[in-house]
Design a protein around this motif. Structure first.
Motif, mmCIF file in Angstrom:
data_model
loop_
_atom_site.group_PDB
_atom_site.id
_atom_site.type_symbol
_atom_site.label_atom_id
_atom_site.label_comp_id
_atom_site.label_asym_id
_atom_site.label_seq_id
_atom_site.Cartn_x
_atom_site.Cartn_y
_atom_site.Cartn_z
ATOM 1 N N ASP A 13 -32.871 34.558 17.641
ATOM 2 C CA ASP A 13 -32.525 34.417 16.233
ATOM 3 C C ASP A 13 -32.899 33.031 15.712
ATOM 4 O OD1 ASP A 13 -31.602 36.879 16.209
ATOM 5 O OD2 ASP A 13 -29.475 36.405 16.021
ATOM 6 N N ALA A 14 -32.768 32.066 16.625
ATOM 7 C CA ALA A 14 -33.044 30.697 16.207
ATOM 8 C C ALA A 14 -34.520 30.518 15.826
ATOM 9 C CB ALA A 14 -32.675 29.732 17.320
ATOM 10 N N THR A 15 -35.370 31.121 16.635
ATOM 11 C CA THR A 15 -36.795 31.038 16.308
ATOM 12 C C THR A 15 -37.201 32.299 15.550
ATOM 13 O OG1 THR A 15 -37.258 31.984 18.458
ATOM 14 C CG2 THR A 15 -37.459 29.596 18.256
ATOM 15 N N VAL A 16 -36.766 32.367 14.336
ATOM 16 C CA VAL A 16 -37.052 33.533 13.510
ATOM 17 C C VAL A 16 -38.566 33.712 13.422
ATOM 18 C CG1 VAL A 16 -36.693 34.602 11.257
ATOM 19 C CG2 VAL A 16 -35.018 32.979 12.136
ATOM 20 N N THR A 17 -38.997 34.910 13.664
ATOM 21 C CA THR A 17 -40.440 35.133 13.632
ATOM 22 C C THR A 17 -40.909 35.357 12.193
ATOM 23 O OG1 THR A 17 -39.948 37.402 14.210
ATOM 24 C CG2 THR A 17 -40.817 35.988 15.970
ATOM 25 N N VAL A 18 -41.364 34.286 11.597
ATOM 26 C CA VAL A 18 -41.858 34.361 10.226
ATOM 27 C C VAL A 18 -43.344 34.678 10.299
ATOM 28 C CG1 VAL A 18 -42.109 33.141 8.024
ATOM 29 C CG2 VAL A 18 -40.230 32.579 9.563
ATOM 30 N N LYS A 19 -43.700 35.773 9.658
ATOM 31 C CA LYS A 19 -45.112 36.163 9.689
ATOM 32 C C LYS A 19 -45.919 35.236 8.779
ATOM 33 C CE LYS A 19 -48.014 40.253 9.283
ATOM 34 N NZ LYS A 19 -48.829 39.787 8.158
ATOM 35 N N LYS A 20 -46.973 34.680 9.352
ATOM 36 C CA LYS A 20 -47.806 33.780 8.544
ATOM 37 C C LYS A 20 -48.611 34.600 7.543
ATOM 38 C CE LYS A 20 -48.497 29.900 11.589
ATOM 39 N NZ LYS A 20 -49.384 29.396 12.616
ATOM 40 N N PRO A 21 -48.769 34.062 6.343
ATOM 41 C CA PRO A 21 -49.564 34.797 5.358
ATOM 42 C C PRO A 21 -51.048 34.863 5.736
ATOM 43 C CG PRO A 21 -48.839 32.692 4.462
ATOM 44 C CD PRO A 21 -48.194 32.837 5.799
ATOM 45 N N THR A 22 -51.707 35.876 5.221
ATOM 46 C CA THR A 22 -53.152 35.988 5.403
ATOM 47 C C THR A 22 -53.838 35.169 4.317
ATOM 48 O OG1 THR A 22 -52.897 38.229 6.254
ATOM 49 C CG2 THR A 22 -55.078 37.639 5.402
ATOM 50 N N VAL A 23 -54.737 34.304 4.751
ATOM 51 C CA VAL A 23 -55.439 33.445 3.794
ATOM 52 C C VAL A 23 -56.950 33.604 3.962
ATOM 53 C CG1 VAL A 23 -56.042 31.030 3.341
ATOM 54 C CG2 VAL A 23 -53.638 31.701 3.431
ATOM 55 N N VAL A 24 -57.625 33.808 2.830
ATOM 56 C CA VAL A 24 -59.082 33.788 2.813
ATOM 57 C C VAL A 24 -59.490 32.621 1.915
ATOM 58 C CG1 VAL A 24 -61.162 35.017 2.050
ATOM 59 C CG2 VAL A 24 -59.316 36.286 3.174
ATOM 60 N N PHE A 25 -60.295 31.718 2.446
ATOM 61 C CA PHE A 25 -60.809 30.623 1.621
ATOM 62 C C PHE A 25 -62.063 31.119 0.905
ATOM 63 C CE2 PHE A 25 -59.050 27.301 4.823
ATOM 64 C CZ PHE A 25 -57.874 27.163 4.096
ATOM 65 N N VAL A 26 -62.127 30.870 -0.399
ATOM 66 C CA VAL A 26 -63.297 31.271 -1.177
ATOM 67 C C VAL A 26 -64.031 29.997 -1.607
ATOM 68 C CG1 VAL A 26 -64.133 32.572 -3.166
ATOM 69 C CG2 VAL A 26 -62.065 33.332 -1.952
ATOM 70 N N LEU A 27 -65.203 29.788 -1.002
ATOM 71 C CA LEU A 27 -65.934 28.549 -1.239
ATOM 72 C C LEU A 27 -67.318 28.839 -1.834
ATOM 73 C CD1 LEU A 27 -64.988 26.677 2.072
ATOM 74 C CD2 LEU A 27 -63.825 26.590 -0.140
ATOM 75 N N GLY A 28 -67.914 27.787 -2.371
ATOM 76 C CA GLY A 28 -69.225 27.908 -3.020
ATOM 77 C C GLY A 28 -69.318 26.810 -4.057
ATOM 78 N N GLY A 29 -70.522 26.485 -4.458
ATOM 79 C CA GLY A 29 -70.714 25.409 -5.427
ATOM 80 C C GLY A 29 -70.056 25.717 -6.761
ATOM 81 N N PRO A 30 -69.943 24.683 -7.601
ATOM 82 C CA PRO A 30 -69.392 24.896 -8.932
ATOM 83 C C PRO A 30 -70.279 25.863 -9.719
ATOM 84 C CG PRO A 30 -70.177 22.606 -8.671
ATOM 85 C CD PRO A 30 -70.296 23.270 -7.343
ATOM 86 N N GLY A 31 -69.687 26.917 -10.259
ATOM 87 C CA GLY A 31 -70.444 27.899 -11.026
ATOM 88 C C GLY A 31 -71.043 29.011 -10.190
ATOM 89 N N SER A 32 -70.731 29.049 -8.896
ATOM 90 C CA SER A 32 -71.318 30.088 -8.032
ATOM 91 C C SER A 32 -70.673 31.462 -8.247
ATOM 92 C CB SER A 32 -71.224 29.672 -6.560
ATOM 93 O OG SER A 32 -69.881 29.448 -6.184
ATOM 94 N N GLY A 33 -69.534 31.493 -8.955
ATOM 95 C CA GLY A 33 -68.897 32.786 -9.255
ATOM 96 C C GLY A 33 -67.617 33.049 -8.473
#
Ligand SMILES: Nc1ncnc2c1ncn2[C@@H]1O[C@H](COP(=O)(O)OP(=O)(O)O)[C@@H](O)[C@H]1O
Ligand SMILES: Nc1ccn([C@@H]2O[C@H](COP(=O)(O)OP(=O)(O)O)[C@@H](O)[C@H]2O)c(=O)n1
Ligand SMILES: [Mg+2]
Length: 209
Positions: A13-33
């Motif tokens: 209980d002490a180490t509650v298993t918190v599910k980490k969120p799913t993250v997608v990084f969206v990268l690209g130059g300025p104006g790439s869409g």
């Protein structure tokens, strides 16, 4: 003599298993869409879109004490210290109630990347990278018409320089980890989204289709 009452400590209980969120990084130059395609992904795949630039611009508008500093950095095309941006991202993640995020325009340099990892302990699922020529990106930005103070030729040049010198190395870092999904972003919006969809559609669904 008092009685010693033992309270069992439940380790699990002490180490509650918190599910980490799913993250997608969206990268690209300025104006790439990035922003345009993120809006499409949200509609089809249930992610929450967090644009680091939008969060920083909202922070300026809110009249926060960091506002002037952020505004000056954006005008110069410089990258705001991670501490500020990460706080805004974390707050937005908490407030969303979702557990799947497209983080757009972040990490933009090595400092952003390392600090996010250290603070949140989150590793991106993958990195969506929009590849586009400077010529095309500049054309798009100059037609964007969102009244942004950094969408002028002078600042655009500075942003391109920062992109090449500071942001591309982050893409290369993830490339070495096999995490980059590169998209040809020079095509029309619908065609780019077809390529994006293929990245987000699970393999078994693709096989069934
Ligand atoms: N594939 C595309 N072809 C032509 N114009 C596009 C395309 N994707 C986006 N745009 C336009 O280009 C501008 C920049 O797009 P945006 O999504 O804001 O890029 P970013 O967030 O990467 O800076 C916007 O005016 C947008 O409508
Ligand atoms: N991680 C980030 C993202 C944006 N920014 C600032 O915000 C500006 C605009 O970012 P943006 O992502 O909205 O710009 P676009 O790539 O969408 O054109 C950048 O040029 C930086 O000055 C930052 O400092 N740190
Ligand atoms: Mg954007």
């Amino acid at each position: 003599m008092g009685t010693v009452v033992e309270t069992p400590v439940k380790e699990a209980d002490a180490t509650v298993t918190v599910k980490k969120p799913t993250v997608v990084f969206v990268l690209g130059g300025p104006g790439s869409g990035k922003g345009t395609q993120c809006a499409n992904i949200v509609e089809h795949f249930g992610y929450t879109h967090l644009s680091a630039g939008d969060l920083l611009r909202a922070e300026i508008k809110s009249g926060s004490e960091n506002g002037t500093m952020i505004q000056n950095m954006i005008k110069e095309g410089k990258i705001v210290p991670s501490e500020v941006t990460i706080k805004l991202l974390q707050k937005a993640m908490e407030e969303s109630g979702n557990d799947k995020f497209l983080i757009d325009g972040f990490p933009r340099n090595e400092e952003n990347r390392a600090a996010f990892e250290a603070v949140t302990k989150i590793e991106p699922e993958f990195v969506l990278f929009f590849d586009c020529s400077e010529e095309e990106m500049e054309r798009r930005i100059l037609n964007r018409n969102q009244g942004r103070e950094d969408d002028n030729v002078e600042t655009i040049r500075k942003r391109f320089k920062v992109f090449l010198e500071s942001s591309l190395p982050v893409v290369q870092y993830y490339e070495a980890k096999g995490k980059v999904r590169k998209i040809d972003a020079a095509k029309p919006v619908a065609e780019v989204f077809d390529a994006v969809k293929a990245v987000f559609t699970p393999k078994d669904e693709k096989a069934a289709a």
